[in-house]
Design an enzyme around this catalytic site. Structure first.
Site, PDB file in Angstrom:
ATOM      1  N   GLY A  40       0.818  -1.205   0.000  1.00  0.00           N
ATOM      2  CA  GLY A  40       0.000   0.000   0.000  1.00  0.00           C
ATOM      3  C   GLY A  40       0.850   1.252   0.000  1.00  0.00           C
ATOM      4  O   GLY A  40       0.600   2.202  -0.761  1.00  0.00           O
ATOM      5  N   HIS A  41       1.873   1.278   0.847  1.00  0.00           N
ATOM      6  CA  HIS A  41       2.790   2.418   0.855  1.00  0.00           C
ATOM      7  C   HIS A  41       3.543   2.517  -0.469  1.00  0.00           C
ATOM      8  O   HIS A  41       3.789   3.615  -0.974  1.00  0.00           O
ATOM      9  CB  HIS A  41       3.799   2.281   1.999  1.00  0.00           C
ATOM     10  CG  HIS A  41       3.185   2.297   3.362  1.00  0.00           C
ATOM     11  ND1 HIS A  41       3.064   1.165   4.131  1.00  0.00           N
ATOM     12  CD2 HIS A  41       2.652   3.312   4.091  1.00  0.00           C
ATOM     13  CE1 HIS A  41       2.502   1.472   5.281  1.00  0.00           C
ATOM     14  NE2 HIS A  41       2.233   2.770   5.290  1.00  0.00           N
TER      15      HIS A  41
END
Length: 334
Positions: A40-41
Site C-alpha cells: 500500500g505504501h
C-alpha cells in the site's frame, strides 16, 4: 532495482538534499508514513513519482518514516508499533524514492510536546475522532510539521484512512498550505483485506476473521442501488455472521463525511466506513457507494434477504453494533 534513497535524520540534512532540486525548479513529492511499509505504501510512492515527473524531468520523492507519539492514545500501541527501517529502505529503493526522512522525536518536536497544535474541528470529533480522542490533533500537527520541513508541492495519502484524508484536505484549504493532496486507492490482499501495518499483529485465525470487514463493505456496495438502509442491512449481516469481530462503528455518509439528506436522490455518491477489533487489533476500512439506483435487474429489494424496516425490533442493537439514524446513516452504539 533503483538506487538506494539517501537517508536523512535531521532537518538540516533534509534541507541540504532538497536545495538543489528547488534551485532547478523541480517539484517535490512527499509520502508521509509511520514505517512498516507494505505494498500500500509502495503504491503511494509510485503515485508521488508520477506526479513530480514532468517531460522526463523527475523531481525528488521524499518518504518520511516517523512513528508520531502525538497521535497515540494512552492505551494504544505506540511502544509495540513496528519499527522496520532497514526493510522500509528496501521498499523505498525498489519504488524509486529519492530521500527517506527518518527523524527522531526530538528532531520533530525539539521543544518537547508541542504547545501549539492543529485542532481538527467538528470533523475530527466523529467516527475515529470519537473512538480515539486526540488522535487527529496529533495527525494534523505532524503532517503540518512535515509540510513545513519538506515544503512539498504534492503529498500522497491513501484512501484507507479516509477520515484522515478528509481532514488533511480541510487543513490545507483552511490554512492555505499550498500543497496538492493526492488520494491513492486502497491496496488489498487477494481476499479483499485492506493492507495495513497492523495486520501483522493478527494471528492466523484472526487474519481469516478480519476479511469480514471487506466482505461487509462489498455487500453494501453491491446493494447500494437499493438505498442506504438496505446497504447497511447487508453489511450488518456479514459482520454478524463473522466470529471474533467486535464492531466499533459502521456508517454511511456523503463523500465529505456529512450526514446524508433525508431524501436521497438516485445516483447519490456516498461512503461506507467500518472500524472493528479482531482480537486485540483495531482495523478500519471503507468503500465508495452509489445510492438509490436500484438493483442491476431493477428489483425493489435484494433477493434472498429479508431486511428490517427503520424502527423495527431488529434495530435494537447490542453495544457495538450498527444503529440506523433518520438520515440513513449508522453509527456504533455507546
Amino acid at each position: 532495482m533503483s538506487s538506494a534513497p539517501v537517508l536523512a535524520h535531521t532537518r538540516e540534512e533534509l534541507a541540504t538534499l532538497l536545495a538543489a532540486a528547488r534551485a532547478r525548479g523541480e517539484q517535490v513529492g512527499l509520502v508521509p508514513t509511520m514505517g512498516a511499509l507494505h505494498e500500500g505504501h509502495a503504491s503511494l510512492v509510485r503515485a508521488a513519482r508520477e506526479r513530480v515527473t514532468d517531460d522526463g524531468r523527475m523531481g525528488p520523492v521524499v518518504v518520511s518514516v516517523f512513528v508520531n507519539p502525538l497521535q497515540f492514545g494512552a492505551n494504544e500501541d505506540l511502544d509495540r508499533y513496528p519499527r522496520t527501517l532497514e526493510a522500509d529502505l528496501e521498499v523505498c529503493a525498489r519504488e524509486g524514492a529519492d530521500i527517506v526522512f527518518a527523524p527522531s522525536v526530538d528532531e520533530v518536536y525539539p521543544g518537547g510536546p508541542p504547545q501549539v497544535t492543529v485542532r481538527p474541528g467538528p470533523l475530527g470529533k466523529i467516527l475515529e475522532g470519537k473512538v480515539r480522542p486526540g488522535h487527529f490533533r496529533g495527525v494534523l500537527t505532524v503532517v503540518a510539521k512535515l509540510f513545513g520541513l519538506v515544503r512539498p508541492d504534492v503529498a500522497v495519502f491513501g484512501q484507507k484512512d479516509y477520515q484522515q484524508l478528509a481532514l488533511i484536505r480541510r487543513m490545507v484549504l483552511d490554512l492555505a498550505l499550498g500543497v496538492e493532496i493526492v488520494a491513492a486507492e486502497t491496496v488489498r490482499e487477494d481476499d479483499g483485506l485492506a493492507l495495513s501495518s497492523r495486520n501483522r499483529y493478527l494471528e492466523p485465525e484472526q487474519r481469516e476473521q478480519a476479511v469480514a470487514l471487506s466482505r461487509a463493505l462489498l455487500a453494501a456496495q453491491e446493494n447500494a442501488g437499493y438505498g442506504a438502509e438496505v446497504a447497511l442491512d447487508e453489511a450488518r449481516a456479514e459482520l454478524r455472521a463473522a466470529p471474533g469481530v467486535d464492531l466499533d462503528y459502521l456508517v454511511i455518509t456523503d463523500p465529505d463525511l456529512d450526514e446524508l439528506p433525508a431524501v436521497v436522490p438516485p445516483g447519490t455518491p456516498a461512503r461506507i466506513l467500518v472500524a472493528a477489533r479482531v482480537g486485540g487489533t483495531r482495523l478500519i476500512d471503507n468503500l465508495p457507494l452509489m445510492l438509490g439506483t436500484r438493483g442491476p435487474a431493477g428489483e425493489a429489494s435484494p433477493p434472498n434477504r429479508e431486511r428490517s424496516e427503520p424502527g423495527s425490533a431488529e434495530q435494537n442493537k447490542s453495544p457495538g453494533e450498527a444503529r440506523t439514524t433518520p438520515s440513513g446513516t449508522s453509527e456504533a452504539s455507546e
